[in-house]
Design a protein around this motif. Sequence first.
Motif, PDB file in Angstrom:
ATOM      1  N   TYR A   1      36.486  36.935  41.185  1.00 38.17           N
ATOM      2  CA  TYR A   1      35.930  37.326  39.881  1.00 38.17           C
ATOM      3  C   TYR A   1      36.430  36.349  38.814  1.00 38.17           C
ATOM      4  O   TYR A   1      37.587  35.942  38.830  1.00 38.17           O
ATOM      5  CB  TYR A   1      36.369  38.754  39.529  1.00 38.17           C
ATOM      6  N   PHE A   2      35.521  35.981  37.918  1.00 31.68           N
ATOM      7  CA  PHE A   2      35.877  35.098  36.798  1.00 31.68           C
ATOM      8  C   PHE A   2      35.928  35.910  35.503  1.00 31.68           C
ATOM      9  O   PHE A   2      35.011  36.688  35.227  1.00 31.68           O
ATOM     10  CB  PHE A   2      34.827  33.991  36.619  1.00 31.68           C
ATOM     11  N   GLY A   3      36.949  35.689  34.700  1.00 25.81           N
ATOM     12  CA  GLY A   3      37.048  36.384  33.419  1.00 25.81           C
ATOM     13  C   GLY A   3      38.228  35.842  32.632  1.00 25.81           C
ATOM     14  O   GLY A   3      38.619  34.691  32.825  1.00 25.81           O
ATOM     15  N   PHE A   4      38.805  36.681  31.783  1.00 19.09           N
ATOM     16  CA  PHE A   4      39.980  36.239  31.024  1.00 19.09           C
ATOM     17  C   PHE A   4      40.866  37.436  30.698  1.00 19.09           C
ATOM     18  O   PHE A   4      40.390  38.547  30.513  1.00 19.09           O
ATOM     19  CB  PHE A   4      39.569  35.466  29.766  1.00 19.09           C
ATOM     20  N   ALA A   5      42.162  37.172  30.651  1.00 15.54           N
ATOM     21  CA  ALA A   5      43.145  38.253  30.558  1.00 15.54           C
ATOM     22  C   ALA A   5      43.060  39.032  29.247  1.00 15.54           C
ATOM     23  O   ALA A   5      43.431  40.203  29.207  1.00 15.54           O
ATOM     24  CB  ALA A   5      44.551  37.692  30.751  1.00 15.54           C
ATOM     25  N   PHE A   6      42.566  38.404  28.187  1.00 19.18           N
ATOM     26  CA  PHE A   6      42.473  39.099  26.900  1.00 19.18           C
ATOM     27  C   PHE A   6      41.222  39.969  26.806  1.00 19.18           C
ATOM     28  O   PHE A   6      40.990  40.608  25.798  1.00 19.18           O
ATOM     29  CB  PHE A   6      42.474  38.093  25.733  1.00 19.18           C
TER      30      PHE A   6
ATOM     31  N   LEU B   1      38.072  44.327  37.696  1.00 15.96           N
ATOM     32  CA  LEU B   1      39.278  44.057  38.481  1.00 15.96           C
ATOM     33  C   LEU B   1      39.862  45.341  39.056  1.00 15.96           C
ATOM     34  O   LEU B   1      40.382  45.353  40.177  1.00 15.96           O
ATOM     35  CB  LEU B   1      40.311  43.312  37.621  1.00 15.96           C
ATOM     36  N   GLN B   2      39.730  46.435  38.308  1.00 12.68           N
ATOM     37  CA  GLN B   2      40.177  47.732  38.835  1.00 12.68           C
ATOM     38  C   GLN B   2      39.344  48.131  40.048  1.00 12.68           C
ATOM     39  O   GLN B   2      39.870  48.647  41.033  1.00 12.68           O
ATOM     40  CB  GLN B   2      40.048  48.814  37.755  1.00 12.68           C
ATOM     41  N   LYS B   3      38.039  47.878  39.964  1.00 16.05           N
ATOM     42  CA  LYS B   3      37.160  48.191  41.106  1.00 16.05           C
ATOM     43  C   LYS B   3      37.557  47.357  42.327  1.00 16.05           C
ATOM     44  O   LYS B   3      37.590  47.858  43.444  1.00 16.05           O
ATOM     45  CB  LYS B   3      35.696  47.917  40.747  1.00 16.05           C
ATOM     46  N   MET B   4      37.832  46.073  42.088  1.00 17.23           N
ATOM     47  CA  MET B   4      38.262  45.207  43.194  1.00 17.23           C
ATOM     48  C   MET B   4      39.535  45.744  43.826  1.00 17.23           C
ATOM     49  O   MET B   4      39.653  45.832  45.058  1.00 17.23           O
ATOM     50  CB  MET B   4      38.487  43.770  42.696  1.00 17.23           C
ATOM     51  N   GLY B   5      40.494  46.123  42.998  1.00 17.01           N
ATOM     52  CA  GLY B   5      41.767  46.664  43.499  1.00 17.01           C
ATOM     53  C   GLY B   5      41.555  47.953  44.276  1.00 17.01           C
ATOM     54  O   GLY B   5      42.130  48.136  45.360  1.00 17.01           O
TER      55      GLY B   5
ATOM     56  N   ASP C   1      44.411  48.857  55.918  1.00 16.56           N
ATOM     57  CA  ASP C   1      45.017  47.740  56.648  1.00 16.56           C
ATOM     58  C   ASP C   1      44.064  46.559  56.804  1.00 16.56           C
ATOM     59  O   ASP C   1      44.485  45.408  56.769  1.00 16.56           O
ATOM     60  CB  ASP C   1      45.463  48.231  58.027  1.00 16.56           C
ATOM     61  N   LYS C   2      42.765  46.873  56.986  1.00 15.31           N
ATOM     62  CA  LYS C   2      41.761  45.810  57.155  1.00 15.31           C
ATOM     63  C   LYS C   2      41.689  44.912  55.927  1.00 15.31           C
ATOM     64  O   LYS C   2      41.302  43.749  55.998  1.00 15.31           O
ATOM     65  CB  LYS C   2      40.379  46.420  57.412  1.00 15.31           C
ATOM     66  N   GLY C   3      42.054  45.478  54.784  1.00 21.08           N
ATOM     67  CA  GLY C   3      41.996  44.748  53.519  1.00 21.08           C
ATOM     68  C   GLY C   3      42.911  43.545  53.482  1.00 21.08           C
ATOM     69  O   GLY C   3      42.759  42.667  52.629  1.00 21.08           O
ATOM     70  N   LYS C   4      43.860  43.495  54.430  1.00 18.64           N
ATOM     71  CA  LYS C   4      44.777  42.336  54.475  1.00 18.64           C
ATOM     72  C   LYS C   4      44.035  41.058  54.825  1.00 18.64           C
ATOM     73  O   LYS C   4      44.549  39.960  54.608  1.00 18.64           O
ATOM     74  CB  LYS C   4      45.900  42.594  55.479  1.00 18.64           C
ATOM     75  N   ASP C   5      42.830  41.190  55.352  1.00 21.57           N
ATOM     76  CA  ASP C   5      42.019  40.013  55.665  1.00 21.57           C
ATOM     77  C   ASP C   5      41.117  39.609  54.501  1.00 21.57           C
ATOM     78  O   ASP C   5      40.173  38.833  54.677  1.00 21.57           O
ATOM     79  CB  ASP C   5      41.166  40.261  56.915  1.00 21.57           C
ATOM     80  N   VAL C   6      41.407  40.147  53.341  1.00 17.82           N
ATOM     81  CA  VAL C   6      40.643  39.797  52.136  1.00 17.82           C
ATOM     82  C   VAL C   6      41.631  39.370  51.055  1.00 17.82           C
ATOM     83  O   VAL C   6      42.636  40.042  50.850  1.00 17.82           O
ATOM     84  CB  VAL C   6      39.836  41.008  51.602  1.00 17.82           C
ATOM     85  N   THR C   7      41.360  38.258  50.389  1.00 19.75           N
ATOM     86  CA  THR C   7      42.188  37.853  49.250  1.00 19.75           C
ATOM     87  C   THR C   7      41.397  38.095  47.958  1.00 19.75           C
ATOM     88  O   THR C   7      40.374  37.442  47.731  1.00 19.75           O
ATOM     89  CB  THR C   7      42.573  36.360  49.321  1.00 19.75           C
ATOM     90  N   PRO C   8      41.856  39.055  47.143  1.00 16.41           N
ATOM     91  CA  PRO C   8      41.207  39.243  45.844  1.00 16.41           C
ATOM     92  C   PRO C   8      41.701  38.164  44.873  1.00 16.41           C
ATOM     93  O   PRO C   8      42.902  37.944  44.755  1.00 16.41           O
ATOM     94  CB  PRO C   8      41.656  40.640  45.414  1.00 16.41           C
ATOM     95  N   ILE C   9      40.765  37.495  44.229  1.00 16.27           N
ATOM     96  CA  ILE C   9      41.118  36.350  43.372  1.00 16.27           C
ATOM     97  C   ILE C   9      40.489  36.495  41.986  1.00 16.27           C
ATOM     98  O   ILE C   9      39.295  36.764  41.863  1.00 16.27           O
ATOM     99  CB  ILE C   9      40.651  35.018  44.013  1.00 16.27           C
ATOM    100  N   PHE C  10      41.308  36.293  40.970  1.00 10.44           N
ATOM    101  CA  PHE C  10      40.828  36.276  39.586  1.00 10.44           C
ATOM    102  C   PHE C  10      40.973  34.852  39.062  1.00 10.44           C
ATOM    103  O   PHE C  10      42.056  34.274  39.086  1.00 10.44           O
ATOM    104  CB  PHE C  10      41.668  37.241  38.741  1.00 10.44           C
TER     105      PHE C  10
END
Length: 206
Positions: A77-82, A91-95, A103-112
Amino acid sequence: MNRIVPRVLFGLLVAAAVLATAVVGYLAVRVLGGDTVTSRDGGSFGEAAIGGPFNLVDGDGQPRTPADYRGKLMLIYFGFAFCPDVCPTELQKMGAAMDMLGDKGKDVTPIFITVDPERDTPAEIKAYVANFHPRMVGLTGTLEQTTAAAKAWRVYFKKVQDPAASQYTMDHSSIVYLMDRQGKFITHFSARASAEDMAKTIGKFL
Ligand code: NI
């Protein structure tokens, strides 16, 4: 009889020509028309040119490229901290989707990835992503580097000066991208997608 046979033949030829035209037209639509092709997994493939190489730095100031995340899916996801509300919501939805995958989620890297590197320093972005998931990676860089990354994902962003405030804000498109283990685009999620939707679709590719 002799007069009827040529007529029947002509009729058959016309019918064959109509059928051939229809088949060619159908094939043309199948091959050239749609930009979305349904895969065996039922996911939506298309827009194949989304994504690409990037040269950024993570929250510890380490240089990062997509190669660092190979072998796992990337949820980007692209955005900005402010950002006051859109970014935190996505980002909450991604989390939440990551948590649902367990456990399967370990094969996914969430990136901002920030589109506001002027304010989003590595330290800033590291503290920010920690609010959403313990494994979420925050990436920043020079304005040139983050702009190139945004361009590769066809992300729109624009710095906007708010005359009523001393701070500027960033207009930006809000889409979550799912990339495969080789870094190729799988699908994207719009703001309408829930965390459950994301987890369900991601789960199909794990
Ligand atoms: Ni935002």
